[in-house]
Design an enzyme around this catalytic site. Structure first.
Site, PDB file in Angstrom:
ATOM      1  N   THR A  15     140.166  91.343   9.911  1.00  0.00           N
ATOM      2  CA  THR A  15     140.484  91.532  11.320  1.00  0.00           C
ATOM      3  C   THR A  15     139.389  91.045  12.249  1.00  0.00           C
ATOM      4  OG1 THR A  15     141.851  93.461  10.801  1.00  0.00           O
ATOM      5  CG2 THR A  15     141.050  93.294  13.049  1.00  0.00           C
ATOM      6  N   ASP A  59     142.646  87.934   3.596  1.00  0.00           N
ATOM      7  CA  ASP A  59     142.848  89.327   3.951  1.00  0.00           C
ATOM      8  C   ASP A  59     142.177  90.164   2.873  1.00  0.00           C
ATOM      9  OD1 ASP A  59     144.365  92.015   3.778  1.00  0.00           O
ATOM     10  OD2 ASP A  59     145.034  91.194   5.689  1.00  0.00           O
ATOM     11  N   SER A  60     141.508  91.235   3.270  1.00  0.00           N
ATOM     12  CA  SER A  60     140.743  91.988   2.278  1.00  0.00           C
ATOM     13  C   SER A  60     141.627  92.651   1.233  1.00  0.00           C
ATOM     14  CB  SER A  60     139.862  93.033   2.960  1.00  0.00           C
ATOM     15  OG  SER A  60     140.611  94.132   3.421  1.00  0.00           O
ATOM     16  N   SER A  61     142.931  92.777   1.504  1.00  0.00           N
ATOM     17  CA  SER A  61     143.833  93.313   0.486  1.00  0.00           C
ATOM     18  C   SER A  61     143.924  92.390  -0.726  1.00  0.00           C
ATOM     19  CB  SER A  61     145.232  93.532   1.080  1.00  0.00           C
ATOM     20  OG  SER A  61     145.196  94.495   2.101  1.00  0.00           O
ATOM     21  N   GLN A 278     140.262 113.915  -7.503  1.00  0.00           N
ATOM     22  CA  GLN A 278     141.016 113.437  -6.350  1.00  0.00           C
ATOM     23  C   GLN A 278     140.377 113.892  -5.037  1.00  0.00           C
ATOM     24  OE1 GLN A 278     145.239 114.347  -6.788  1.00  0.00           O
ATOM     25  NE2 GLN A 278     145.097 114.068  -8.993  1.00  0.00           N
ATOM     26  N   CYS A 279     139.507 114.899  -5.095  1.00  0.00           N
ATOM     27  CA  CYS A 279     138.781 115.322  -3.904  1.00  0.00           C
ATOM     28  C   CYS A 279     137.765 114.248  -3.536  1.00  0.00           C
ATOM     29  CB  CYS A 279     138.054 116.643  -4.150  1.00  0.00           C
ATOM     30  SG  CYS A 279     139.151 118.037  -4.478  1.00  0.00           S
TER      31      CYS A 279
END
Length: 349
Positions: A15, A59-61, A278-279
């Protein structure tokens, strides 16, 4: 260090590199060779700025280990000619890239600062200009002829984070990143205040890059009601060497015999299992509760307080370096680049 310092800005895509076409109103990439024309404030910095761009910005994806290798190669090829490096990168995978580069760089003694923006640099309310200006200022900062931040870091919205301690947590706010288990390295206000006790010392020895990254990794995220066939399918993926298990809380998982038996069989045949919570804050501590004690008995490795981005990059790095089930655990439980608080890791041997 040169006087004034020499800084290389590397644009990968994302971006931050967009500006609005005055005629059409659409966003399009701008020419980064004209960076100081786009941001004239850069001329006030006491640094010589050079730029280089990926031939085809991405794009960083779409970022992957091949691109990490390209970035690392640019730094290696230019390492002796510059005092610091700023990488302009899309924010979505910035933390993955920062973690990967931290492991790929050996004996790093110069700043490599990643930054980007939530709004394109050509928009009125962009956060990109401040991020670029301050990232360059940090990359150029020195004391007694030595760089103040000789490590891979992320600068975003007035804060500097250790790259392999960081994750993106917000897609809407300018304050897009957090480092829950490690202090920020610096804060930019009227002046830049450095948290020197938390900044890594410059490494000794000749700088080099280890380009080897093995992506034979899978992630298994637990949820209430996950079925046995999903667990067994994940643990039996062809050619996978590491499975990162996203557990609950401090590393807890269900204790159903079919689950622990599947893990035991996978471990017995040499699959490396890693327990990563997952925390987003806190640490994995197997054995704190009964629901994680069995994992320790099986030989599941603890990710400690590493963010998942670092767990992934570190696993790729160790596998690429030839570590197998026999010696992977010792290296994984070792703090290599400041990514891990070792005191919080419990041995599973």
């Amino acid at each position: 260090m040169h006087s004034p310092p020499e800084i290389l800005v590397i644009y990968t895509g994302g971006t931050i590199g967009m500006h609005k076409d005055a005629r059409t109103g659409t966003l399009a990439p701008f020419d980064f060779s004209q960076l100081q024309k786009q941001i004239p404030e850069l001329n006030q910095l006491t640094a010589n700025i050079s730029t280089i761009s990926f031939g085809k910005p991405i794009d960083s994806s779409n970022m992957n280990p091949e691109h990490w290798g390209k970035l690392a190669g640019i730094v290696k090829d230019n390492y002796n000619n510059y005092d610091g490096f700023v990488i302009l990168h899309g924010s979505d995978t910035m933390a993955f890239t920062a973690a990967a580069l931290s492991f790929m760089f050996e004996n790093l003694a110069k700043p490599v600062i990643l930054t980007g923006s939530q709004l394109p640099i050509g928009m009125l309310r962009t956060d990109g200009k401040e991020n670029i200006i301050t990232a360059i200022e940090i990359a150029a900062a020195s004391e007694n002829g030595l760089p103040i931040v000789p490590e891979v870091a992320i600068y975003f919205e007035y804060q500097l984070y250790r790259g392999n301690r960081t994750y993106k947590y917000n897609a809407e706010h300018f304050e897009a990143f957090r480092s829950p288990n490690y202090s920020i390295l610096a804060k930019a206000g009227v002046s830049i205040t450095y948290n020197r006790n938390y900044i890594r010392k410059a490494s000794e020895g000749d700088f080099d890059v280890d380009f080897r990254m093995d992506t034979s990794i899978a992630i298994l995220s637990l949820f209430p009601g996950i079925s046995q066939h999903i667990i067994e399918a994940a643990l039996n993926i062809k050619d996978i060497k590491v499975v990162i298990i996203r557990t609950y809380g401090s590393g807890n998982a269900m204790t159903y015999p079919w689950f622990t038996d599947a893990l035991q069989k996978a471990a017995d045949r040499g699959l490396i299992l890693i327990n990563s919570s997952q925390c987003r804050a806190g640490t994995v501590s197997q054995g704190r509760y009964e629901t994680s004690a069995r994992l320790a008995q099986i030989g599941v490795l603890e990710a400690g307080d590493m963010v998942i981005e670092a767990v992934i990059a570190k696993s790729m790095h160790l596998l690429g370096g030839g570590h197998s089930a026999n010696n992977f655990g010792e290296a994984f439980n070792t703090d290599l680049r400041g990514e891990l608080t070792v005191a919080q890791v419990h041995s599973t041997t």
